[in-house]
Design a protein around this motif. Sequence first.
Motif, short mmCIF file in Angstrom:
data_model
loop_
_atom_site.label_atom_id
_atom_site.label_comp_id
_atom_site.label_asym_id
_atom_site.label_seq_id
_atom_site.Cartn_x
_atom_site.Cartn_y
_atom_site.Cartn_z
N GLY A 23 -6.20 -166.45 60.76
CA GLY A 23 -5.05 -167.24 60.33
C GLY A 23 -5.47 -168.49 59.59
N LEU A 24 -6.52 -169.14 60.08
CA LEU A 24 -7.04 -170.33 59.40
C LEU A 24 -7.62 -169.98 58.05
CD1 LEU A 24 -8.74 -172.35 62.29
CD2 LEU A 24 -6.70 -172.98 60.99
N LEU A 25 -8.30 -168.83 57.96
CA LEU A 25 -8.87 -168.41 56.68
C LEU A 25 -7.76 -168.17 55.65
CD1 LEU A 25 -11.25 -167.65 54.92
CD2 LEU A 25 -11.11 -165.31 55.84
N ALA A 26 -6.67 -167.53 56.10
CA ALA A 26 -5.54 -167.31 55.18
C ALA A 26 -4.97 -168.65 54.71
CB ALA A 26 -4.46 -166.48 55.87
N LEU A 27 -4.88 -169.62 55.61
CA LEU A 27 -4.40 -170.95 55.24
C LEU A 27 -5.32 -171.60 54.23
CD1 LEU A 27 -2.58 -173.43 55.53
CD2 LEU A 27 -3.90 -174.06 57.57
N ILE A 28 -6.62 -171.49 54.45
CA ILE A 28 -7.59 -172.08 53.53
C ILE A 28 -7.50 -171.43 52.16
CG2 ILE A 28 -10.07 -172.28 53.07
CD1 ILE A 28 -10.37 -172.59 56.18
N ARG A 29 -7.36 -170.11 52.14
CA ARG A 29 -7.21 -169.40 50.87
C ARG A 29 -5.93 -169.83 50.15
NH1 ARG A 29 -11.87 -168.77 51.01
NH2 ARG A 29 -13.03 -166.85 51.42
N LEU A 30 -4.88 -170.05 50.93
CA LEU A 30 -3.61 -170.50 50.34
C LEU A 30 -3.76 -171.89 49.74
CD1 LEU A 30 -0.64 -169.94 49.83
CD2 LEU A 30 -0.13 -170.80 52.11
N LEU A 31 -4.46 -172.77 50.43
CA LEU A 31 -4.71 -174.11 49.89
C LEU A 31 -5.52 -174.02 48.61
CD1 LEU A 31 -5.57 -176.00 53.21
CD2 LEU A 31 -3.50 -176.26 51.83
N GLN A 32 -6.44 -173.08 48.55
CA GLN A 32 -7.24 -172.88 47.34
C GLN A 32 -6.35 -172.46 46.17
OE1 GLN A 32 -10.42 -170.05 47.83
NE2 GLN A 32 -11.16 -170.27 45.72
N LEU A 33 -5.43 -171.54 46.43
CA LEU A 33 -4.53 -171.06 45.38
C LEU A 33 -3.57 -172.15 44.89
CD1 LEU A 33 -3.44 -167.43 46.39
CD2 LEU A 33 -4.65 -168.13 44.33
N ALA A 34 -3.17 -173.02 45.80
CA ALA A 34 -2.20 -174.07 45.45
C ALA A 34 -2.88 -175.35 44.95
CB ALA A 34 -1.34 -174.41 46.66
N SER A 35 -4.19 -175.39 44.94
CA SER A 35 -4.92 -176.60 44.60
C SER A 35 -4.84 -176.92 43.11
CB SER A 35 -6.38 -176.46 45.00
OG SER A 35 -7.16 -177.53 44.49
N PRO A 36 -4.72 -178.20 42.75
CA PRO A 36 -4.80 -178.59 41.33
C PRO A 36 -6.15 -178.24 40.71
CG PRO A 36 -3.91 -180.39 42.66
CD PRO A 36 -4.44 -179.36 43.62
N ALA A 37 -7.15 -177.97 41.56
CA ALA A 37 -8.47 -177.60 41.06
C ALA A 37 -8.54 -176.16 40.57
CB ALA A 37 -9.52 -177.82 42.16
N LEU A 38 -7.49 -175.37 40.81
CA LEU A 38 -7.49 -174.00 40.32
C LEU A 38 -7.61 -174.04 38.79
CD1 LEU A 38 -7.05 -171.14 41.66
CD2 LEU A 38 -4.72 -171.26 40.79
N PRO A 39 -8.63 -173.41 38.23
CA PRO A 39 -8.91 -173.60 36.79
C PRO A 39 -8.03 -172.75 35.87
CG PRO A 39 -10.55 -172.14 37.75
CD PRO A 39 -9.66 -172.58 38.89
N VAL A 40 -6.75 -173.09 35.83
CA VAL A 40 -5.82 -172.35 34.96
C VAL A 40 -5.14 -173.26 33.95
CG1 VAL A 40 -5.39 -170.53 36.66
CG2 VAL A 40 -3.95 -172.58 36.67
N GLY A 41 -5.43 -174.55 33.99
CA GLY A 41 -4.88 -175.47 33.01
C GLY A 41 -3.45 -175.89 33.23
N ALA A 42 -2.95 -175.78 34.47
CA ALA A 42 -1.55 -176.12 34.74
C ALA A 42 -1.24 -177.57 34.38
CB ALA A 42 -1.23 -175.87 36.21
N TYR A 43 -2.21 -178.45 34.51
CA TYR A 43 -1.98 -179.88 34.27
C TYR A 43 -1.69 -180.18 32.80
CZ TYR A 43 -6.68 -180.00 32.28
OH TYR A 43 -7.78 -179.77 31.49
N THR A 44 -1.94 -179.23 31.91
CA THR A 44 -1.71 -179.48 30.48
C THR A 44 -0.27 -179.15 30.06
OG1 THR A 44 -2.43 -177.26 29.80
CG2 THR A 44 -4.12 -178.97 29.98
N TYR A 45 0.56 -178.69 31.00
CA TYR A 45 1.92 -178.28 30.67
C TYR A 45 2.94 -179.15 31.41
CZ TYR A 45 -0.41 -174.07 28.96
OH TYR A 45 -1.24 -173.20 28.29
N SER A 46 4.08 -179.42 30.74
CA SER A 46 5.15 -180.18 31.39
C SER A 46 6.43 -179.36 31.50
CB SER A 46 5.45 -181.47 30.63
OG SER A 46 6.27 -181.22 29.49
N GLN A 47 6.49 -178.19 30.86
CA GLN A 47 7.67 -177.32 30.88
C GLN A 47 8.93 -178.07 30.44
OE1 GLN A 47 8.00 -175.12 34.56
NE2 GLN A 47 6.08 -174.06 34.23
#
Length: 248
Positions: A23-47
């Motif tokens: 359960g903790l591992l799933a939580l950690i993986r979820l935090l990884q997916l939701a992290s601003p550090a995820l390298p997909v460039g979300a911070y460059t968009y304002s929609q």
Amino acid sequence: MTPATARTAPYRKFISSNRAELGLLALIRLLQLASPALPVGAYTYSQGLEWAVESGRIRDEASAGAWIGDVLTGAVGRFEAPLLIGLLAAWSAADAAEVGRLNADFLASRESAELRAETVQMGFSLNRLLADLRDPTLGCVQATLALLPEIAFPTAWAGIAAAWSIEPPAACAAYLWSWAENQVMAALKAVPLGQAAGQRLLAELGTRIPTVVGGAQSLPPAAWSNYTPAYAICNARHETQYSRLFRS
């Protein structure tokens, strides 16, 4: 305690401990997916938020909160969130045809060229990250995404979340939180706002997310809707905005 119960107690304790770790591992993986550090460039968009600032619709903390909150409960909450729930179910059932159908639906729902380019770029980046993670549990996700000519961001994101055994309500909540956080960060730069204002906005938006998730889980596909004209217009107008910080 009977002799039999005494003999099985260590095993029950081991199973309970193992479940807690998973359960903790799933939580950690979820935090990884939701992290601003995820390298997909979300911070460059304002929609479209940057145009809303340019046009005077957003001018302070209150108007920024109203705008982001309305988009959260409207366009994102009534279309993107239930579609993400559907994608999570399709990935869990290994239904590649349904994954492809929902991916196409999301691409078709993008109201402007910038919005469409955004989700395709972020989907491409997340798909590329799959190989770099070197996680064998993600192999089936890579194989399915390879069949798609273009990958929407929520399609790839949901595939990873399902492969990592993250429960749909938690996955949807984290996805919405990540979106809200990115919108608030865009407002901090574009309005601009202070850090304390950003935290107040996130705290208020966070109270809405459980309700949005609950609604997304029960909303039938026939009722999905991202009809938010002002949001669509701001996204379209941003394409010709002269001075800008963001790509959408």
